[in-house]
Design a protein around this motif. Structure first.
Motif, PDB file in Angstrom:
ATOM      1  N   ILE A 146      -4.642   0.467  -8.508  1.00 55.44           N
ATOM      2  CA  ILE A 146      -6.080   0.229  -8.523  1.00 55.44           C
ATOM      3  C   ILE A 146      -6.622   0.046  -7.110  1.00 55.44           C
ATOM      4  CG2 ILE A 146      -7.909  -1.252  -9.431  1.00 55.44           C
ATOM      5  CD1 ILE A 146      -6.259   0.326 -11.557  1.00 55.44           C
ATOM      6  N   ARG A 147      -5.942  -0.718  -6.284  1.00 50.92           N
ATOM      7  CA  ARG A 147      -6.497  -1.076  -4.974  1.00 50.92           C
ATOM      8  C   ARG A 147      -6.365   0.025  -3.925  1.00 50.92           C
ATOM      9  NH1 ARG A 147      -5.076  -7.533  -4.257  1.00 50.92           N
ATOM     10  NH2 ARG A 147      -5.369  -8.072  -6.448  1.00 50.92           N
ATOM     11  N   CYS A 148      -5.445   0.952  -4.133  1.00 52.53           N
ATOM     12  CA  CYS A 148      -5.154   1.915  -3.080  1.00 52.53           C
ATOM     13  C   CYS A 148      -5.539   3.347  -3.413  1.00 52.53           C
ATOM     14  CB  CYS A 148      -3.650   1.873  -2.743  1.00 52.53           C
ATOM     15  SG  CYS A 148      -3.109   0.270  -2.131  1.00 52.53           S
ATOM     16  N   ARG A 149      -5.970   3.623  -4.623  1.00 52.70           N
ATOM     17  CA  ARG A 149      -6.286   5.000  -4.987  1.00 52.70           C
ATOM     18  C   ARG A 149      -7.766   5.298  -4.769  1.00 52.70           C
ATOM     19  NH1 ARG A 149      -3.924   7.469 -10.272  1.00 52.70           N
ATOM     20  NH2 ARG A 149      -4.685   9.278  -9.088  1.00 52.70           N
ATOM     21  N   PRO A 150      -8.083   6.370  -4.066  1.00 53.49           N
ATOM     22  CA  PRO A 150      -9.491   6.709  -3.816  1.00 53.49           C
ATOM     23  C   PRO A 150     -10.319   6.805  -5.089  1.00 53.49           C
ATOM     24  CG  PRO A 150      -8.068   8.026  -2.416  1.00 53.49           C
ATOM     25  CD  PRO A 150      -7.156   7.283  -3.360  1.00 53.49           C
ATOM     26  N   LEU A 167      -2.329   8.373  -2.989  1.00 53.07           N
ATOM     27  CA  LEU A 167      -3.003   7.707  -1.884  1.00 53.07           C
ATOM     28  C   LEU A 167      -3.988   8.610  -1.160  1.00 53.07           C
ATOM     29  CD1 LEU A 167       0.058   5.717  -0.500  1.00 53.07           C
ATOM     30  CD2 LEU A 167      -1.794   4.861  -1.932  1.00 53.07           C
ATOM     31  N   GLY A 168      -4.179   9.829  -1.687  1.00 54.14           N
ATOM     32  CA  GLY A 168      -5.197  10.718  -1.138  1.00 54.14           C
ATOM     33  C   GLY A 168      -4.725  11.621  -0.014  1.00 54.14           C
ATOM     34  N   GLU A 169      -3.411  11.624   0.280  1.00 60.87           N
ATOM     35  CA  GLU A 169      -2.876  12.486   1.342  1.00 60.87           C
ATOM     36  C   GLU A 169      -2.399  13.798   0.713  1.00 60.87           C
ATOM     37  OE1 GLU A 169      -3.022  11.871   4.500  1.00 60.87           O
ATOM     38  OE2 GLU A 169      -3.797   9.820   4.341  1.00 60.87           O
TER      39      GLU A 169
END
Length: 409
Positions: free
Chosen positions: A373-377, A178-180
């Protein structure tokens, strides 16, 4: 979410913030009956002042109550928001074991209950349900930390540490996606420390891969490569080390993650060497398994071969690797692993200029595990590229997925 009545959206976000109707009503200065009528649509919300007050209490942008987000539309079923990130950060900042060193710890949760919760969390991750997982993580982290701090004898100490190490690994994996990345690194680092208390070299080996994944995501592939290879050497089967399937799986995953780090550097020779070593381990294992939640085996080896090719900029090779996959073996993998591969494959098609197939891979991945697909940068970046390079209007399915992702040209 944008198609739901406003009262239902209020109910959704209230529930997501773990507030009862009574608590929400008290903070709003209204009655529980008023809240219930709003959420059921019996009472209209037509005053902007009340809407802004509700948004403030729920810690969301007021436009989310209208089903919109001016920056990036949050997919309510799958994504994470900053409030939830902070809850996870707070849970990671706890030091229950140190407090227990000085004071008697409270009665810890039963280990049998913790085992079930941790197994459920792993499956939630491997089915790609990241939003559900991140909302459950703060409590799971607190419970696992309490168990680790609360047991003081023999096997219970080791099992509690083992469970906590797994929870840290789950947290690291989903946060990285999730990019954190900073929190992913913190959780992975904690997992390595706890693995030593669990007295389980294989748990420490898998924790190493989480640390290295976080390092790569933070732009530090070289130390990630060196660490993966060094720990793989310690765990290699043969000599004084056994050749159990569990060891083969952990050893193989260390080599695969080392190959990914080498690919990020552009070192194709090291990529080939590490994939060859992982191939030998997969052959010895004899099939696809999920020991230590690795999903390691011949099929996952090929998925990493394709992913490494993409990182090296060789999309054509990634597509060729995909074409050789056994369809039944691929379909037997859990949804997260398949959707992750389809995202890699979409990147590969984009590299060779085939934006139509790139878009199709995103659609296939979205059907398997929407969060992947919808949440990954990285998926958002790819969708933006597909939209830019598509001549004319994008096909309706792509346009719809882009809208769900909050991605525009």
């Amino acid at each position: 979410m944008d198609e739901l009545p406003i009262g239902r959206r209020v109910a959704y976000w209230r529930s997501r913030r773990k507030m009862s109707q009574q608590v929400f009503a008290d903070r709003l200065g209204k009655s529980k009956s008023w809240v219930d009528k709003v959420e059921r649509g019996v009472r209209r919300l037509d005053k902007f002042s009340v809407l802004y007050e509700i948004a403030d209490i729920l810690q969301i942008d007021v436009q989310l109550l209208h089903g919109k987000d001016p920056e990036r539309r949050t997919d309510a079923l799958n994504c994470i928001d900053q409030v939830e990130v902070e809850e996870i950060r707070t849970a990671l900042e706890r030091y229950d074991s140190m407090s227990a060193y000085f004071d008697a710890a409270p009665y810890p949760p039963p280990l049998a209950d913790m085992r079930k919760a941790v197994n459920h969390a792993w499956l939630t991750y491997q089915y790609g349900r990241y939003g559900m997982l991140t909302r459950a993580l703060p409590k799971l982290l607190r419970d696992a930390q309490a168990a680790d701090a609360g047991y003081a004898a023999g096997d219970q100490v080791r099992e509690a540490a083992h469970l906590l190490g797994q929870v840290y690994q789950i947290a690291s994996s989903v946060l990285r996606k999730l990019g954190e990345c900073d929190l992913a690194w913190l959780a992975a680092d904690r997992s390595m420390a706890v693995a030593q208390r669990a007295d389980d070299p294989l748990l420490a080996g898998i924790a190493t891969t989480r640390v290295c994944n976080a390092l790569v995501a933070m732009g530090r592939p070289r130390p990630a490569l060196e660490l993966n290879v060094r720990i793989a050497g310690r765990l290699a089967p043969g000599g004084d080390n056994d050749v159990r399937p569990e060891r083969l799986s952990v050893y193989g995953m260390l080599l695969l993650q080392g190959a990914m780090a080498a690919a990020r550097i552009g070192d194709s020779a090291t990529v080939d060497d590490l994939l060859a070593g992982a191939g030998e381990a997969a052959t010895m294992l004899g099939g696809d398994h999920n020991h230590y939640w690795t999903s390691f085996g011949p099929t996952n080896l090929e998925l990493h071969r394709a992913a490494a090719a993409v990182e090296l900029g060789d999309g054509g090779r990634a597509v060729e690797t995909h074409m050789r996959l056994s369809e039944p073996a691929f379909n037997a993998l859990l949804p997260e692993r398949r959707a992750h591969h389809l995202l890699d494959l979409a990147r590969g098609y984009s590299q060779i200029g085939d934006v139509a197939n790139a878009g199709d891979m995103l659609l296939r991945g979205d059907r398997l595990a929407p969060s992947e697909i919808r949440c990954r940068p990285i998926a958002h970046e790819l969708m933006s590229e597909i939209l830019r390079r598509t001549r004319g209007a994008p096909p309706p399915p792509i346009a719809e997925l882009a809208e769900h992702m909050g991605v525009g040209v």
